[in-house]
Design a protein around this motif. Structure first.
Motif, PDB file in Angstrom:
ATOM      1  N   GLU A   1       0.839  -1.192   0.000  1.00 45.83           N
ATOM      2  CA  GLU A   1       0.000   0.000   0.000  1.00 45.83           C
ATOM      3  C   GLU A   1       0.877   1.245   0.000  1.00 45.83           C
ATOM      4  OE1 GLU A   1      -3.216  -0.084  -0.191  1.00 45.83           O
ATOM      5  OE2 GLU A   1      -3.920  -2.012   0.605  1.00 45.83           O
ATOM      6  N   LEU A   2       0.491   2.250  -0.778  1.00 48.66           N
ATOM      7  CA  LEU A   2       1.287   3.467  -0.913  1.00 48.66           C
ATOM      8  C   LEU A   2       1.480   4.216   0.403  1.00 48.66           C
ATOM      9  CD1 LEU A   2       2.812   5.405  -2.769  1.00 48.66           C
ATOM     10  CD2 LEU A   2       0.611   6.484  -3.322  1.00 48.66           C
ATOM     11  N   PRO A   3       0.457   4.400   1.251  1.00 48.80           N
ATOM     12  CA  PRO A   3       0.693   5.115   2.513  1.00 48.80           C
ATOM     13  C   PRO A   3       1.763   4.458   3.376  1.00 48.80           C
ATOM     14  CG  PRO A   3      -1.658   4.976   2.066  1.00 48.80           C
ATOM     15  CD  PRO A   3      -0.983   4.077   1.074  1.00 48.80           C
ATOM     16  N   ASP A   4       1.830   3.133   3.355  1.00 47.67           N
ATOM     17  CA  ASP A   4       2.854   2.436   4.140  1.00 47.67           C
ATOM     18  C   ASP A   4       4.250   2.750   3.624  1.00 47.67           C
ATOM     19  OD1 ASP A   4       0.992   1.228   5.801  1.00 47.67           O
ATOM     20  OD2 ASP A   4       0.835  -0.570   4.562  1.00 47.67           O
ATOM     21  N   ALA A   5       4.388   2.870   2.311  1.00 48.32           N
ATOM     22  CA  ALA A   5       5.696   3.186   1.723  1.00 48.32           C
ATOM     23  C   ALA A   5       6.140   4.586   2.117  1.00 48.32           C
ATOM     24  CB  ALA A   5       5.627   3.056   0.200  1.00 48.32           C
ATOM     25  N   ARG A   6       5.218   5.529   2.078  1.00 48.74           N
ATOM     26  CA  ARG A   6       5.559   6.889   2.502  1.00 48.74           C
ATOM     27  C   ARG A   6       5.991   6.891   3.969  1.00 48.74           C
ATOM     28  NH1 ARG A   6       3.753  10.449  -1.482  1.00 48.74           N
ATOM     29  NH2 ARG A   6       1.893   9.834  -2.665  1.00 48.74           N
ATOM     30  N   ALA A   7       5.241   6.169   4.796  1.00 46.52           N
ATOM     31  CA  ALA A   7       5.565   6.110   6.227  1.00 46.52           C
ATOM     32  C   ALA A   7       6.917   5.454   6.453  1.00 46.52           C
ATOM     33  CB  ALA A   7       4.467   5.361   6.976  1.00 46.52           C
ATOM     34  N   LEU A   8       7.227   4.428   5.673  1.00 46.73           N
ATOM     35  CA  LEU A   8       8.503   3.727   5.807  1.00 46.73           C
ATOM     36  C   LEU A   8       9.670   4.664   5.525  1.00 46.73           C
ATOM     37  CD1 LEU A   8      10.355   1.257   6.030  1.00 46.73           C
ATOM     38  CD2 LEU A   8       9.785   0.727   3.645  1.00 46.73           C
ATOM     39  N   LEU A   9       9.615   5.383   4.429  1.00 42.50           N
ATOM     40  CA  LEU A   9      10.730   6.270   4.085  1.00 42.50           C
ATOM     41  C   LEU A   9      10.847   7.423   5.076  1.00 42.50           C
ATOM     42  CD1 LEU A   9      10.862   6.467   0.196  1.00 42.50           C
ATOM     43  CD2 LEU A   9      11.976   4.907   1.763  1.00 42.50           C
ATOM     44  N   ALA A  10       9.717   7.914   5.566  1.00 41.66           N
ATOM     45  CA  ALA A  10       9.766   8.972   6.584  1.00 41.66           C
ATOM     46  C   ALA A  10      10.409   8.459   7.860  1.00 41.66           C
ATOM     47  CB  ALA A  10       8.357   9.499   6.860  1.00 41.66           C
ATOM     48  N   ALA A  11      10.051   7.247   8.264  1.00 45.31           N
ATOM     49  CA  ALA A  11      10.628   6.656   9.474  1.00 45.31           C
ATOM     50  C   ALA A  11      12.122   6.411   9.300  1.00 45.31           C
ATOM     51  CB  ALA A  11       9.904   5.348   9.814  1.00 45.31           C
TER      52      ALA A  11
ATOM     53  N   VAL B   1      17.054   2.689   3.051  1.00 45.77           N
ATOM     54  CA  VAL B   1      16.052   1.776   2.483  1.00 45.77           C
ATOM     55  C   VAL B   1      16.403   1.544   1.022  1.00 45.77           C
ATOM     56  CG1 VAL B   1      13.626   1.415   1.904  1.00 45.77           C
ATOM     57  CG2 VAL B   1      14.238   2.575   4.046  1.00 45.77           C
ATOM     58  N   GLY B   2      16.503   0.277   0.640  1.00 45.38           N
ATOM     59  CA  GLY B   2      16.715  -0.100  -0.751  1.00 45.38           C
ATOM     60  C   GLY B   2      15.664  -1.098  -1.172  1.00 45.38           C
ATOM     61  N   CYS B   3      15.502  -1.273  -2.471  1.00 45.65           N
ATOM     62  CA  CYS B   3      14.433  -2.161  -2.937  1.00 45.65           C
ATOM     63  C   CYS B   3      14.720  -2.660  -4.340  1.00 45.65           C
ATOM     64  CB  CYS B   3      13.105  -1.404  -2.916  1.00 45.65           C
ATOM     65  SG  CYS B   3      11.651  -2.419  -3.286  1.00 45.65           S
ATOM     66  N   ALA B   4      14.380  -3.917  -4.579  1.00 44.68           N
ATOM     67  CA  ALA B   4      14.412  -4.482  -5.920  1.00 44.68           C
ATOM     68  C   ALA B   4      13.384  -3.742  -6.793  1.00 44.68           C
ATOM     69  CB  ALA B   4      14.098  -5.970  -5.835  1.00 44.68           C
ATOM     70  N   PRO B   5      13.495  -3.875  -8.124  1.00 43.94           N
ATOM     71  CA  PRO B   5      14.331  -4.837  -8.825  1.00 43.94           C
ATOM     72  C   PRO B   5      15.753  -4.341  -9.068  1.00 43.94           C
ATOM     73  CG  PRO B   5      12.970  -3.680 -10.408  1.00 43.94           C
ATOM     74  CD  PRO B   5      12.562  -3.169  -9.050  1.00 43.94           C
ATOM     75  N   ASP B   6      16.686  -5.294  -9.034  1.00 47.78           N
ATOM     76  CA  ASP B   6      18.062  -4.963  -9.399  1.00 47.78           C
ATOM     77  C   ASP B   6      18.450  -5.516 -10.761  1.00 47.78           C
ATOM     78  OD1 ASP B   6      18.167  -7.633  -8.662  1.00 47.78           O
ATOM     79  OD2 ASP B   6      19.643  -7.348  -7.064  1.00 47.78           O
ATOM     80  N   THR B   7      17.520  -6.217 -11.406  1.00 50.36           N
ATOM     81  CA  THR B   7      17.774  -6.682 -12.771  1.00 50.36           C
ATOM     82  C   THR B   7      18.080  -5.513 -13.700  1.00 50.36           C
ATOM     83  OG1 THR B   7      15.383  -6.633 -13.117  1.00 50.36           O
ATOM     84  CG2 THR B   7      16.381  -8.775 -12.621  1.00 50.36           C
ATOM     85  N   VAL B   8      17.538  -4.339 -13.402  1.00 52.13           N
ATOM     86  CA  VAL B   8      17.736  -3.166 -14.259  1.00 52.13           C
ATOM     87  C   VAL B   8      19.175  -2.662 -14.205  1.00 52.13           C
ATOM     88  CG1 VAL B   8      15.329  -2.504 -14.009  1.00 52.13           C
ATOM     89  CG2 VAL B   8      17.016  -1.534 -12.455  1.00 52.13           C
TER      90      VAL B   8
END
Length: 366
Positions: free
Chosen positions: A101-111, A119-126
């Motif tokens: 959910e988008l609100p959780d992502a915003r809260a995660l980066l703020a925290a 905070v890092g996240c896949a994909p790393d194939t790129v």
């Protein structure tokens, strides 16, 4: 990178094997702990890795022997585990999507900003030679000014091969949230961030049948759209037509094509690190393959975490939480646009990650 960075792995499903193959024994990383809701699974993995402890999830998140949590849980658990890691003062790198959910992502980066952790996240194939060679070709002007692009992902659905595919058809799953991050992250690398979208979606089947494993023949409900399409407006004015579907059988379309004033690039499958980049010049008579000119050669799952750990004040991480947030908002906006029948402008943007120079396998494996 200095001393080996201590990593704890949460979630030991199918994708964990690829990560462990890359990270176990890498001189820059020390896997110190693993955890899974299935304690027998974590015990079995720990038994294969010298010096690794099998812990409960709570024990791993609080362990002083873990600096960074590698979050390989199902999408519905991404937010809880990632926030738990951040609250414990640890970096976190996770599988896509960043959260369901988008609100959780915003809260995660703020925290994370508040806690001073990364905070890092896949994909790393790129970050492999496929997408990075295509990116270099665009930057070199091989197709002139980019004008428009297409991105197409069509499969009959992961229930045909995955023994426990339920999460692909719940919130955080579906073709857009499961496969879209590969294509959207690639498009940001190639063409820059997205400023607005217009989407359409459908869900014409209410259940799927598992095709392999111990649950073969079992029917599972479909709770998300299984075909999502739309138009992305990039900040620079390029338009991309995107299609992601679990409702097709096959396609002859290139995974990504970028069309410019003086040529076209055919870009390989962004779900893989490598692949042939082909160029057709205006006035030419055939497609010509471009040799790899950028990216991590022989890349495998986990190279994004290594890149994340190697980032410093001079170079930002390429598989960053900020990019993952922008990708997540793009997907959320497409679904909102489809539901509301209107164009949706994004509230996030992101700096295009630094390009990856051509890096031989021995350069990033050692």
């Amino acid at each position: 990178m200095g001393d080996a960075h201590r990593v704890g792995v949460v979630g030991l499903g199918v994708i964990s094997r690829a990560y462990l193959d890359t990270l176990a024994g890498h001189p820059a990383v020390s896997i110190t702990a693993v955890a899974d809701l299935d304690a027998s699974r974590s015990a079995a993995v720990a038994a294969r890795l010298p010096g690794v402890r099998a812990l409960s999830v709570a024990e791993l998140l609080s362990s002083p022997d873990v600096d960074t949590v590698l979050n390989l849980t199902v999408p519905g658990a991404h937010a809880e585990i990632a926030l738990g890691a951040v609250e414990a003062g640890k970096n976190v790198y996770g599988e896509k999507p960043l959260t369901a959910e988008l609100p959780d992502a915003r809260a995660l980066l703020a925290a994370a900003r508040q806690a001073g952790v990364g905070v890092g996240c896949a994909p790393d194939t790129v970050l492999g030679t496929g997408i990075q060679t295509a990116r270099a070709a665009v930057a070199e002007g091989r197709i002139g000014r980019p004008l428009f692009a297409s991105a197409v992902m069509v499969t009959p659905g992961h229930e045909r091969w995955h023994p426990h595919p339920d999460f692909y058809y719940t919130v955080g799953g579906g073709p857009l949230y499961d496969m879209g991050p590969y294509y959207l992250a690639s498009l940001v690398h190639l063409l820059g961030p997205v400023r607005a979208v217009t989407g359409a979606a459908s869900r014409l089947r209410t259940e799927r049948v598992i095709g392999s494993g111990p649950r073969t023949g079992e029917r599972i409900p479909v709770e998300v759209d299984s075909h999502v399409t739309g138009v992305l407006e990039h900040a620079g004015g390029v338009l991309t037509t995107l299609t992601t579907s679990f409702d097709g059988t096959a396609t002859t379309a290139s995974p990504i094509e970028v069309h410019g004033e003086t040529g076209t690039l055919s870009v390989p499958d962004p779900n893989h690190f490598e692949g042939e980049v082909r160029h057709f010049a205006l006035g030419g008579d055939t497609w010509r393959a471009l040799p790899p000119s950028a990216g991590y050669v022989g890349g495998t799952r986990g190279v994004g975490l290594l890149d994340f750990l190697a980032a410093d004040a001079q170079r930002a991480p390429r598989a960053s939480g900020e990019l993952a947030l922008h990708v997540l908002e793009t997907m959320d906006a497409l679904l909102r646009s489809a539901a509301e029948g209107r164009r949706v402008e994004l509230t996030t943007s992101v700096e295009v990650p630094p390009p990856v120079p051509l890096t031989p396998a021995e350069g990033w494996r050692s």
